[in-house]
Design a protein around this motif. Structure first.
Motif, PDB file in Angstrom:
ATOM      1  N   GLU A  63      -7.003  22.567 -13.214  1.00 12.49           N
ATOM      2  CA  GLU A  63      -7.262  21.315 -13.934  1.00 12.49           C
ATOM      3  C   GLU A  63      -7.131  20.100 -13.025  1.00 12.49           C
ATOM      4  N   THR A  64      -6.290  20.234 -12.003  1.00  9.67           N
ATOM      5  CA  THR A  64      -6.074  19.121 -11.073  1.00  9.67           C
ATOM      6  C   THR A  64      -6.255  19.612  -9.644  1.00  9.67           C
ATOM      7  N   LEU A 114     -15.165  20.335  -8.038  1.00  8.06           N
ATOM      8  CA  LEU A 114     -15.411  19.723  -9.343  1.00  8.06           C
ATOM      9  C   LEU A 114     -16.723  20.228  -9.955  1.00  8.06           C
ATOM     10  N   ASP A 146     -14.171  21.032 -16.021  1.00  6.52           N
ATOM     11  CA  ASP A 146     -13.102  20.353 -16.756  1.00  6.52           C
ATOM     12  C   ASP A 146     -12.006  19.811 -15.835  1.00  6.52           C
ATOM     13  N   ALA A 147     -12.158  20.031 -14.549  1.00  4.23           N
ATOM     14  CA  ALA A 147     -11.133  19.605 -13.589  1.00  4.23           C
ATOM     15  C   ALA A 147     -11.320  18.144 -13.195  1.00  4.23           C
ATOM     16  N   ARG A 148     -10.230  17.551 -12.751  1.00  2.00           N
ATOM     17  CA  ARG A 148     -10.238  16.213 -12.175  1.00  2.00           C
ATOM     18  C   ARG A 148      -9.622  16.308 -10.787  1.00  2.00           C
ATOM     19  N   LEU A 160     -20.240  12.818 -10.757  1.00  2.00           N
ATOM     20  CA  LEU A 160     -18.856  13.303 -10.766  1.00  2.00           C
ATOM     21  C   LEU A 160     -17.834  12.177 -10.613  1.00  2.00           C
ATOM     22  N   GLU A 187     -16.534  10.014 -12.582  1.00  2.00           N
ATOM     23  CA  GLU A 187     -15.504   9.863 -13.619  1.00  2.00           C
ATOM     24  C   GLU A 187     -14.364  10.867 -13.440  1.00  2.00           C
ATOM     25  N   ARG A 188     -14.624  11.923 -12.692  1.00  2.00           N
ATOM     26  CA  ARG A 188     -13.597  12.952 -12.496  1.00  2.00           C
ATOM     27  C   ARG A 188     -13.022  12.953 -11.088  1.00  2.00           C
ATOM     28  N   ALA A 189     -13.513  12.082 -10.223  1.00  2.00           N
ATOM     29  CA  ALA A 189     -13.079  12.057  -8.832  1.00  2.00           C
ATOM     30  C   ALA A 189     -12.544  10.684  -8.445  1.00  2.00           C
ATOM     31  N   GLU A 190     -11.368  10.677  -7.872  1.00  2.00           N
ATOM     32  CA  GLU A 190     -10.777   9.444  -7.344  1.00  2.00           C
ATOM     33  C   GLU A 190     -10.592   9.627  -5.841  1.00  2.00           C
TER      34      GLU A 190
END
Length: 273
Positions: A111-112, A128, A133-135, A158, A160-163
């Protein structure tokens, strides 16, 4: 007027002294000059007139500039990643880390995800795309590389799920991650490497210390607090480094699994508590 078929033959012959894949390089550059995919060119345009811009692209390759820099992108894990000067070119052998993670998690999914030394987002974005569903969080010491990473995340849908953050490995981080990915600079500073790499790609992302083991000695002892229960870390290695890095990991209390790339080289060490 020279047709594409003949131009490719001539270019491949010229590129042979500077490339391990001269025909492939010529085809990729020709497709770029035509504005087509390589497949479309090979299937339908070999007898068309060669475009004027092809010669200039070949000249750049003859000066050892990586093909990925010339065309501005590189495929990795079926993703089209934008790359350019100042960022490490993604390499197919790094896909071994994603394969090792797939095997570890099986029917489950992380998930992370944390990607240390993310470059243009290579491993994080591949992960991702594999686990929707992973961030994830990508860390790199280069703002130039992070700009590419953010752009790639946006282009691939991607973002919104990647910082992405500037940083020095895990320094200043908190929390735990199901999966940690890491491709550190592992080349020996004395290694004799191709001019394509030596003269164009960022040395910060390439070279460790003597034997290239310094980054592992710095990173591995700091990883345990960041690995979530049931999780692990996939770490990329250079050729011949497996035994030494395995010892470093086991000295820190990790269990290890070894993974080979498609050429049979021991390329990834998956570690867990």
């Amino acid at each position: 007027m020279t047709v594409v078929r003949e131009a490719l033959r001539e270019a491949a012959a010229r590129l042979a002294p500077v490339s391990e894949t001269p025909r492939l390089d010529a085809e990729v550059l020709m497709a770029e000059a035509l504005g087509l995919t390589r497949e479309a060119m090979l299937l339908g345009r070999l007898d068309s007139d060669a475009p004027e811009g092809f010669g200039a692209l070949v000249e750049r390759r003859l000066a050892h500039e990586p093909v990925a820099y010339i065309i501005g992108r590189q495929e990795f894990w079926s993703l089209d990643l934008k790359v350019g000067p100042g960022v490490l070119v993604p390499r197919s052998e790094s896909e071994t880390l994603i394969e090792a993670a797939q095997s570890w998690f099986g029917n489950e999914a992380p998930e992370t995800i944390l990607d240390l030394g993310t470059g243009p987002g290579t491993l994080l974005l591949a992960a991702l795309s594999e686990w929707p569903d992973a961030r994830g969080l990508g860390i790199d010491a280069s703002e130039e590389a992070l700009a590419y990473a953010r752009g790639n995340a946006e282009a691939l849908g991607l973002a919104e799920r990647a910082e992405f953050r500037i940083g020095n490995w895990v320094e200043g981080l908190s929390g735990t991650f199901d999966l940690i990915l890491c491709n550190p600079p592992y080349l020996d500073s004395e290694d004799d490497i191709m001019a394509d790499v030596r003269d164009f790609e960022p040395h910060l992302a390439l070279f460790g210390d003597a034997q290239g083991l310094g980054p592992y000695r710095e990173i591995v002892p700091r990883l345990a607090p960041f690995i979530a229960k049931g999780g692990g870390a996939a770490i990329e290695l250079g050729k011949g480094q497996m035994d030494n890095v395995d010892k470093i990991c086991r000295a820190e209390g990790f269990e290890t699994r070894r993974w080979r790339d498609l050429l049979g080289i021991e390329r990834c060490l998956f570690i867990h508590i």
